[in-house]
Motif scaffolding. Structure first.
Motif, short mmCIF file in Angstrom:
data_model
loop_
_atom_site.label_atom_id
_atom_site.label_comp_id
_atom_site.label_asym_id
_atom_site.label_seq_id
_atom_site.Cartn_x
_atom_site.Cartn_y
_atom_site.Cartn_z
N UNK A 1 -64.84 111.92 42.63
CA UNK A 1 -66.00 111.17 42.17
C UNK A 1 -67.25 111.40 43.02
N UNK A 2 -67.06 111.76 44.29
CA UNK A 2 -68.22 111.96 45.16
C UNK A 2 -68.43 113.44 45.47
N UNK B 1 -62.08 106.06 60.68
CA UNK B 1 -61.48 106.60 59.48
C UNK B 1 -60.42 105.63 58.97
N UNK B 2 -60.53 105.20 57.72
CA UNK B 2 -59.51 104.33 57.13
C UNK B 2 -58.26 105.15 56.81
N UNK C 1 -65.35 109.26 55.22
CA UNK C 1 -66.67 109.26 54.59
C UNK C 1 -67.53 110.44 55.00
N UNK C 2 -67.36 110.94 56.21
CA UNK C 2 -68.11 112.10 56.63
C UNK C 2 -67.47 113.38 56.09
N UNK C 3 -66.21 113.27 55.69
CA UNK C 3 -65.41 114.40 55.21
C UNK C 3 -65.54 115.59 56.15
N UNK D 1 -56.67 113.28 51.77
CA UNK D 1 -57.92 113.09 52.50
C UNK D 1 -59.10 113.35 51.56
N UNK D 2 -59.97 112.37 51.45
CA UNK D 2 -61.17 112.51 50.64
C UNK D 2 -62.08 111.32 50.95
N UNK D 3 -63.24 111.32 50.32
CA UNK D 3 -64.11 110.15 50.38
C UNK D 3 -63.85 109.35 49.10
#
Length: 447
Positions: free
Chosen positions: A52-53, A438-439, A418-420, A78-80
């Motif tokens: 989606x991002x 990182x979550x 979020x920074x990927x 792993x993704x945003x």
């Protein structure tokens, strides 16, 4: 008219859902599926295909050794998956508390995995991010925390008053106080301000004792808790640490000396009203109806998360939670001033604090066993953990065996980055520093 506080009904009563809300056997590949997914395998496919991002999911193998020395390998994705720019979270979340995750995290799982009217539970509810998001989405919020402060932070936001009601009540409260003050708190407050805070504290305690404490009082008390100390004129105190942690008296003396500051007079009622206006902004009639539809069914417990007999077995659809990370956050030290305001001894609250991984893992195993009991068959657990000790300890490696020991099935680990950043070292995601940037969410199911 006085709005009496809602003391929530037992969450064992399930609202009947109309046919359109029945869980549908289909997979949605976009961020906010209207009807959820069919099962854990479908959700895993959704996570794997997520873009989606604009980024593709990186899949990595995660291997852990179980107590019987066998090796378990599950995928890591792993993704945003959510971002602060994804949507403007409700202003109701703007309550300061240490180590809380963004509202987008529980929203991601609630939207994908539940239907309106289903129950979403957080056994370490803290400030109540999971519960507030669930309620805003029309799910029945359930929570538990050993710290009685949590209920006081969550309950008022499930049944928020209007701003005129808050203003009227503040006008009725006499904030003059001539009794004995706690003199050591004058390092934080001007004497006039401390008198007003103490008067408000005694007013609220008196209302509780006489049975006249209502939803408006509850709200005012919550806002006052979150204005006690901070680093701007929007707080009752002189400049100090951020509002999610209260420093000690000795440390505040040093801060005052270094900054050459003295506590100014603050208008307690005006500050509460201003913060209330901010929190209630955007709370339209539709949102209030949604909250009202689930608030009376909510269940808030002050208890050990491994012993919640008040919750019926097989009654929870989804758990989204984040436990204490060893002894990284000193909850008693951070909340001592809030506890004083509520008349609670912070040192008597038995919060799980240990630097020993073995002890932490034992505790989490007992909590996960209790989650297994309260979950419905086919229910889900999203267990968010982080990196501690400068990234040397990855708590998911300990949650996965604990989940197996509890009878749950680990499906995958979702890593929201979020920074990927580049994942050359694909087991450890570069989070640009220490802590829990990182979550990392262990996703488990109950067969």
């Amino acid at each position: 008219m006085t709005r009496q506080i809602s003391f929530f009904e037992d969450a064992t009563e399930t609202p009947d859902l109309p046919a359109p809300f029945a869980r549908q056997k289909r997979v949605q590949s976009h961020a906010h599926p209207p009807n959820g997914v069919a099962d854990a395998a479908a959700f895993a496919r959704c996570i794997r295909d997520f873009r989606d991002f604009g980024k593709s999911t990186v899949e990595i193998p995660i291997q852990v050794t179980l107590p019987d020395q066998t090796t378990l390998c599950i995928p890591g994705f792993v993704n945003e998956y959510w971002t602060s720019a994804q949507r403007a979270a409700s202003r109701l979340h703007e309550i300061s508390y240490r180590a809380c995750f963004k509202p987008q995290l529980p929203r991601f799982f609630v939207e994908h995995l539940t239907q309106p009217g289903e129950r979403v539970y957080d056994p370490f509810m803290g400030r109540g991010t999971t519960l507030i998001e669930a309620a805003l989405l029309g799910r029945v919020p359930m929570g538990c925390d050993i710290n009685p402060l949590s209920v006081r932070l969550v309950r008022p936001r499930l049944d928020p008053p209007t701003l005129p009601e808050v203003a009227a009540r503040l006008n009725e409260i006499d904030l003059k106080y001539s009794g004995e003050l706690r003199e050591d708190l004058l390092v934080f407050y001007h004497r006039e301000t401390l008198e007003a805070i103490t008067a408000l504290k005694h007013y609220l305690l008196r209302r509780e004792k006489t049975g006249t404490f209502d939803a408006v009082d509850d709200w005012i008390g919550m806002v006052a808790l979150n204005r006690l100390t901070g680093h701007s004129p929007g707080f009752f105190s002189v400049y100090t640490l951020p509002p999610n942690q209260a420093t000690s008296v000795a440390s505040q003396i040093r801060i005052n000396e270094k900054r050459q500051q003295v506590p100014p007079v603050r208008d307690v009622a005006a500050i509460i009203l201003k913060k209330s206006k901010q929190l209630l902004a955007g709370l339209d009639a539709s949102t209030r109806r949604t909250l009202a539809g689930v608030a009376s069914k909510a269940r808030l417990l002050t208890s050990n998360s491994s012993a919640t007999s008040e919750l019926r077995s097989g009654s929870v659809d989804l758990v989204v939670t984040s436990p204490p990370f060893l002894d990284v956050v000193q909850y008693a030290a951070d909340n001592w001033l809030r506890c004083w305001f509520l008349g609670i001894d912070a040192h008597e609250v038995p919060i799980t604090m240990t630097s020993r991984l073995s002890r932490w893992r034992e505790t989490m195993t007992e909590v996960l066993k209790e989650l297994h009991r309260v979950l419905k068959p086919g229910g889900y657990v999203a267990f968010e953990v982080g990196e501690v000790n400068g990234g040397k300890v990855k708590l998911e490696e300990h949650v996965i065996p604990a989940g197996v020991a509890a009878g749950l099935k680990p499906e995958f680990v979702l890593i929201n980055d979020q920074e990927f950043t580049k994942t050359a070292n694909c087991w450890g995601v570069d989070n640009n520093g220490k802590g829990t940037n990182t979550n990392r969410v262990v996703f488990l199911t109950k067969s």
